[in-house]
Design a protein around this motif. Structure first.
Motif, PDB file in Angstrom:
ATOM      1  N   MET A   1      22.126  76.502  76.385  1.00 55.32           N
ATOM      2  CA  MET A   1      22.821  75.658  75.428  1.00 55.32           C
ATOM      3  C   MET A   1      22.136  75.798  74.065  1.00 55.32           C
ATOM      4  O   MET A   1      20.921  75.880  73.981  1.00 55.32           O
ATOM      5  N   SER A   2      22.911  75.801  73.008  1.00 54.24           N
ATOM      6  CA  SER A   2      22.350  75.983  71.673  1.00 54.24           C
ATOM      7  C   SER A   2      21.556  74.746  71.249  1.00 54.24           C
ATOM      8  O   SER A   2      21.786  73.651  71.735  1.00 54.24           O
ATOM      9  N   PRO A   3      20.610  74.937  70.320  1.00 55.57           N
ATOM     10  CA  PRO A   3      19.812  73.801  69.873  1.00 55.57           C
ATOM     11  C   PRO A   3      20.674  72.785  69.131  1.00 55.57           C
ATOM     12  O   PRO A   3      21.730  73.106  68.598  1.00 55.57           O
ATOM     13  N   VAL A   4      20.177  71.582  69.080  1.00 53.64           N
ATOM     14  CA  VAL A   4      20.889  70.497  68.405  1.00 53.64           C
ATOM     15  C   VAL A   4      20.813  70.736  66.896  1.00 53.64           C
ATOM     16  O   VAL A   4      19.738  70.924  66.348  1.00 53.64           O
ATOM     17  N   PRO A   5      21.977  70.728  66.212  1.00 55.42           N
ATOM     18  CA  PRO A   5      21.972  70.950  64.762  1.00 55.42           C
ATOM     19  C   PRO A   5      21.234  69.826  64.025  1.00 55.42           C
ATOM     20  O   PRO A   5      21.232  68.698  64.462  1.00 55.42           O
ATOM     21  N   ARG A   6      20.625  70.157  62.915  1.00 52.66           N
ATOM     22  CA  ARG A   6      19.871  69.175  62.163  1.00 52.66           C
ATOM     23  C   ARG A   6      20.520  68.840  60.830  1.00 52.66           C
ATOM     24  O   ARG A   6      19.922  68.138  60.032  1.00 52.66           O
ATOM     25  N   SER A   7      21.679  69.347  60.572  1.00 53.67           N
ATOM     26  CA  SER A   7      22.316  69.032  59.295  1.00 53.67           C
ATOM     27  C   SER A   7      23.824  68.928  59.489  1.00 53.67           C
ATOM     28  O   SER A   7      24.375  69.340  60.500  1.00 53.67           O
ATOM     29  N   THR A   8      24.443  68.371  58.486  1.00 48.41           N
ATOM     30  CA  THR A   8      25.887  68.186  58.499  1.00 48.41           C
ATOM     31  C   THR A   8      26.501  69.180  57.519  1.00 48.41           C
ATOM     32  O   THR A   8      26.050  69.273  56.373  1.00 48.41           O
ATOM     33  N   PRO A   9      27.539  69.900  57.938  1.00 50.07           N
ATOM     34  CA  PRO A   9      28.163  70.864  57.022  1.00 50.07           C
ATOM     35  C   PRO A   9      28.720  70.180  55.766  1.00 50.07           C
ATOM     36  O   PRO A   9      29.214  69.057  55.822  1.00 50.07           O
ATOM     37  N   PHE A  10      28.633  70.905  54.660  1.00 51.78           N
ATOM     38  CA  PHE A  10      29.128  70.382  53.385  1.00 51.78           C
ATOM     39  C   PHE A  10      30.598  69.986  53.488  1.00 51.78           C
ATOM     40  O   PHE A  10      31.006  68.943  52.970  1.00 51.78           O
ATOM     41  N   PHE A 167      26.845  64.856  72.454  1.00 52.57           N
ATOM     42  CA  PHE A 167      26.620  65.234  73.849  1.00 52.57           C
ATOM     43  C   PHE A 167      25.343  66.057  73.989  1.00 52.57           C
ATOM     44  O   PHE A 167      24.557  65.844  74.919  1.00 52.57           O
ATOM     45  N   GLN A 168      25.145  67.017  73.088  1.00 52.13           N
ATOM     46  CA  GLN A 168      23.931  67.845  73.139  1.00 52.13           C
ATOM     47  C   GLN A 168      22.687  66.985  72.949  1.00 52.13           C
ATOM     48  O   GLN A 168      21.681  67.178  73.629  1.00 52.13           O
ATOM     49  N   ARG A 169      22.743  66.055  72.023  1.00 55.98           N
ATOM     50  CA  ARG A 169      21.594  65.172  71.785  1.00 55.98           C
ATOM     51  C   ARG A 169      21.293  64.344  73.025  1.00 55.98           C
ATOM     52  O   ARG A 169      20.126  64.157  73.384  1.00 55.98           O
ATOM     53  N   LEU A 170      22.326  63.847  73.665  1.00 53.82           N
ATOM     54  CA  LEU A 170      22.117  63.072  74.894  1.00 53.82           C
ATOM     55  C   LEU A 170      21.544  63.952  76.003  1.00 53.82           C
ATOM     56  O   LEU A 170      20.641  63.554  76.735  1.00 53.82           O
ATOM     57  N   HIS A 172      19.767  66.671  75.705  1.00 58.35           N
ATOM     58  CA  HIS A 172      18.399  67.102  75.390  1.00 58.35           C
ATOM     59  C   HIS A 172      17.458  65.918  75.181  1.00 58.35           C
ATOM     60  O   HIS A 172      16.270  66.117  74.902  1.00 58.35           O
ATOM     61  N   GLY A 173      18.004  64.706  75.239  1.00 60.20           N
ATOM     62  CA  GLY A 173      17.167  63.520  75.052  1.00 60.20           C
ATOM     63  C   GLY A 173      16.630  63.386  73.630  1.00 60.20           C
ATOM     64  O   GLY A 173      15.611  62.758  73.390  1.00 60.20           O
ATOM     65  N   LYS A 174      17.369  63.977  72.675  1.00 64.97           N
ATOM     66  CA  LYS A 174      16.921  63.930  71.275  1.00 64.97           C
ATOM     67  C   LYS A 174      17.616  62.773  70.568  1.00 64.97           C
ATOM     68  O   LYS A 174      18.792  62.525  70.770  1.00 64.97           O
ATOM     69  N   THR A 175      16.873  62.101  69.703  1.00 65.72           N
ATOM     70  CA  THR A 175      17.456  61.016  68.919  1.00 65.72           C
ATOM     71  C   THR A 175      17.450  61.328  67.437  1.00 65.72           C
ATOM     72  O   THR A 175      18.086  60.652  66.665  1.00 65.72           O
ATOM     73  N   GLU A 176      16.700  62.356  67.025  1.00 65.35           N
ATOM     74  CA  GLU A 176      16.640  62.639  65.596  1.00 65.35           C
ATOM     75  C   GLU A 176      17.849  63.398  65.102  1.00 65.35           C
ATOM     76  O   GLU A 176      18.669  63.854  65.776  1.00 65.35           O
TER      77      GLU A 176
END
Length: 176
Positions: A1-10, A167-170, A172-176
């Motif tokens: 699965m791809s990493p969780v994105p850290r930014s929002t597209p313009f 869904f990816q954040r959930l 991977h257990g990521k909250t950031e």
């Protein structure tokens, strides 16, 4: 699965800002009727609605005469939609919020837009096109379907993108 994105597209941020202005204008027209309609004291700010009120009778004088509350009710929902969309834009990149928190607000805003627009379309379908059937095909397509369809297509894309991210954040257990 791809990493969780850290930014929002313009384009997504631009959508929320641009549509917030358009939807605020629309909500103002609806909530200020009849003053925003032709002959009203605020008509100068809303003159394009003279044409649109002939395309969609929910926006024309018939709705006022029939005491149809749907237009005002959906305009009130627009104010909530705008608030969530602008909150999302504010949260994106703000160090006081995680990307996940921002995306949850953006997802909620886009789902609200989508649900409200689907309701608007379904109301027309289930009323045997009561408010738009008087139009010829070209008018209906270019002045009702396409402008209103944009509010189905783009929020669907945003909902899918932000929903996938959540869904990816959930997962991977990521909250950031």
């Amino acid at each position: 699965m791809s990493p969780v994105p850290r930014s929002t597209p313009f384009w997504m941020r631009a959508w929320f800002v641009t549509t917030s202005l358009i939807v605020l204008w629309d909500a103002a027209y609806c909530l200020l009727r009849p003053h925003s309609m032709e002959g009203g004291k605020y008509f100068v700010f809303f003159s394009p609605y003279k044409l649109y009120g002939t395309v969609d009778k929910l926006y024309g004088p018939e709705a006022i005469e029939d005491n149809n509350g749907f237009t005002g009710a959906q305009a009130f929902m627009n104010l909530i939609e705008i608030s969530l969309g602008l909150l999302f834009v504010r949260m994106v990149g703000n160090k006081n919020y995680t990307q996940g928190q921002a995306n949850l607000v953006g997802f909620s805003a886009s789902i609200l837009t989508l649900a409200k627009t689907i309701l608007y379309w379904l109301m027309e379908v289930f009323s045997a096109m009561e408010h738009t059937k008087h139009n010829d095909w070209m008018t209906w397509i270019f002045l009702w379907v396409i402008p209103n369809g944009i509010w189905l297509v783009v929020p669907s894309i945003i909902s899918l993108n932000l929903g996938r991210d959540l869904f990816q954040r959930l997962e991977h257990g990521k909250t950031e």
